[in-house]
Design a protein around this motif. Sequence first.
Motif, PDB file in Angstrom:
ATOM      1  N   ARG A   1       0.308  18.495 -12.374  1.00 46.59           N
ATOM      2  CA  ARG A   1       0.857  17.858 -13.563  1.00 46.59           C
ATOM      3  C   ARG A   1       1.663  16.607 -13.199  1.00 46.59           C
ATOM      4  O   ARG A   1       2.498  16.619 -12.296  1.00 46.59           O
ATOM      5  CB  ARG A   1       1.739  18.842 -14.331  1.00 46.59           C
ATOM      6  N   GLY A   2       1.377  15.524 -13.905  1.00 46.05           N
ATOM      7  CA  GLY A   2       2.086  14.280 -13.676  1.00 46.05           C
ATOM      8  C   GLY A   2       1.503  13.409 -12.591  1.00 46.05           C
ATOM      9  O   GLY A   2       2.008  12.317 -12.314  1.00 46.05           O
ATOM     10  N   SER A   3       0.412  13.844 -11.963  1.00 43.44           N
ATOM     11  CA  SER A   3      -0.207  13.061 -10.891  1.00 43.44           C
ATOM     12  C   SER A   3      -1.227  12.077 -11.473  1.00 43.44           C
ATOM     13  O   SER A   3      -1.512  12.068 -12.672  1.00 43.44           O
ATOM     14  CB  SER A   3      -0.895  13.988  -9.896  1.00 43.44           C
ATOM     15  N   ASP A   4      -1.779  11.239 -10.616  1.00 41.55           N
ATOM     16  CA  ASP A   4      -2.907  10.375 -10.991  1.00 41.55           C
ATOM     17  C   ASP A   4      -4.189  11.158 -10.724  1.00 41.55           C
ATOM     18  O   ASP A   4      -4.448  11.573  -9.589  1.00 41.55           O
ATOM     19  CB  ASP A   4      -2.903   9.098 -10.158  1.00 41.55           C
TER      20      ASP A   4
ATOM     21  N   MET B   1      -4.336  13.026 -21.583  1.00 37.01           N
ATOM     22  CA  MET B   1      -3.381  11.917 -21.551  1.00 37.01           C
ATOM     23  C   MET B   1      -2.425  11.981 -22.737  1.00 37.01           C
ATOM     24  O   MET B   1      -1.232  11.688 -22.603  1.00 37.01           O
ATOM     25  CB  MET B   1      -4.136  10.588 -21.530  1.00 37.01           C
TER      26      MET B   1
ATOM     27  N   ALA C   1      -3.764   4.206  -6.529  1.00 35.50           N
ATOM     28  CA  ALA C   1      -2.775   5.258  -6.772  1.00 35.50           C
ATOM     29  C   ALA C   1      -2.181   5.639  -5.421  1.00 35.50           C
ATOM     30  O   ALA C   1      -2.867   5.640  -4.406  1.00 35.50           O
ATOM     31  CB  ALA C   1      -3.422   6.470  -7.431  1.00 35.50           C
ATOM     32  N   ASN C   2      -0.894   5.952  -5.431  1.00 36.24           N
ATOM     33  CA  ASN C   2      -0.249   6.337  -4.183  1.00 36.24           C
ATOM     34  C   ASN C   2      -0.898   7.563  -3.570  1.00 36.24           C
ATOM     35  O   ASN C   2      -1.141   7.641  -2.377  1.00 36.24           O
ATOM     36  CB  ASN C   2       1.242   6.599  -4.427  1.00 36.24           C
TER      37      ASN C   2
ATOM     38  N   PHE D   1      -1.044  14.065 -17.175  1.00 35.64           N
ATOM     39  CA  PHE D   1      -1.213  13.262 -15.956  1.00 35.64           C
ATOM     40  C   PHE D   1      -0.627  11.872 -16.175  1.00 35.64           C
ATOM     41  O   PHE D   1      -0.561  11.376 -17.306  1.00 35.64           O
ATOM     42  CB  PHE D   1      -2.696  13.159 -15.574  1.00 35.64           C
ATOM     43  N   ARG D   2      -0.262  11.246 -15.081  1.00 37.56           N
ATOM     44  CA  ARG D   2       0.268   9.880 -15.160  1.00 37.56           C
ATOM     45  C   ARG D   2      -0.849   8.904 -15.535  1.00 37.56           C
ATOM     46  O   ARG D   2      -0.652   7.967 -16.304  1.00 37.56           O
ATOM     47  CB  ARG D   2       0.893   9.498 -13.813  1.00 37.56           C
ATOM     48  N   SER D   3      -2.031   9.153 -14.968  1.00 36.36           N
ATOM     49  CA  SER D   3      -3.209   8.363 -15.299  1.00 36.36           C
ATOM     50  C   SER D   3      -4.448   9.199 -15.028  1.00 36.36           C
ATOM     51  O   SER D   3      -4.409  10.152 -14.234  1.00 36.36           O
ATOM     52  CB  SER D   3      -3.261   7.068 -14.475  1.00 36.36           C
TER      53      SER D   3
ATOM     54  N   SER E   1       0.326  14.102 -22.045  1.00 37.24           N
ATOM     55  CA  SER E   1       1.119  13.642 -20.889  1.00 37.24           C
ATOM     56  C   SER E   1       0.953  14.578 -19.695  1.00 37.24           C
ATOM     57  O   SER E   1       1.887  14.782 -18.902  1.00 37.24           O
ATOM     58  CB  SER E   1       2.608  13.531 -21.261  1.00 37.24           C
TER      59      SER E   1
END
Length: 281
Positions: A214-217, A245, A145-146, A250-252, A248
């Motif tokens: 929110r939206g992070s890995d 998940m 993950a970035n 988190f991204r993962s 939605s």
Amino acid sequence: MTKPPIIFLIDNGSLRAEATLQLRCLAAKLSTHVNKQVLPVSLLHSGKIAAVKLFGKKAQTVKSTLRKWIATGERNFVFLPLFLGPSRAITEYLPELIREAIAKTPDLNITIAKPLAGESVEAPDARLAEILVENIRQTLQSHPANAATIAVIDHGTPERKVNQVRNAVANQVRARLGNDTVSVTACSMERRDGPEYAFNEPLLENLGRQKDWRGSDLIVAMFFLLPGRHAGADGDVADICEDLMQQSAFRSIQITPLLGKNSLLIDILADRLDESLKAYK
């Protein structure tokens, strides 16, 4: 010379067979490591597991197992807690069992070793954080993950000192990871109702509501020792992550291995045992 004590490696117990099997595995590894017999015994619950799920051998629980050993003439015992911090199970329930036993057999000599965190809840054994960091980095290698956010999670507890251990370990993890992550926070799987238990916040299920997360890995760093109803492939933590998940949030989401799988845990247990055995030399 004082007769060597009988050594019990004790967990809280579970109705899941995999928890007892893993406890037995740890006891066997520790026995080899310290060259002494270490017996896997649970405080509660595990005695209800059908023997067929445990390769034909019923799980042992403290009250009945202690009674059996006392009947053979043994008087010296060490209880080695497979507990991260000073849970009430080992500061209240276990001492009560011991008092009951001593009331019937006054010449018993029983020692309860320190939990895995050691003496201090504010400065717990740094090897716990080392295990978590190793598990986190292993997970990041498998699922790059970035920039991942890290949630160090435990069950949640009515005992503030146990919560302090988790928070202190999370701080140690943050310091060790440095710039490898965006954020590290401590959270709970669940908590009891009432403001007196608010110290368990935040809950894992609510992390997706935090704007910065929110939206992070998300890496869920498991501050759990053994598989069971809460931890493991089909445990409560996994269910919460699945719900997040679906929302939605988190991204993962990736979940790290449990602490009980790491060989460094044996070193910690060996040190706690050695500290307790000094009284018998």
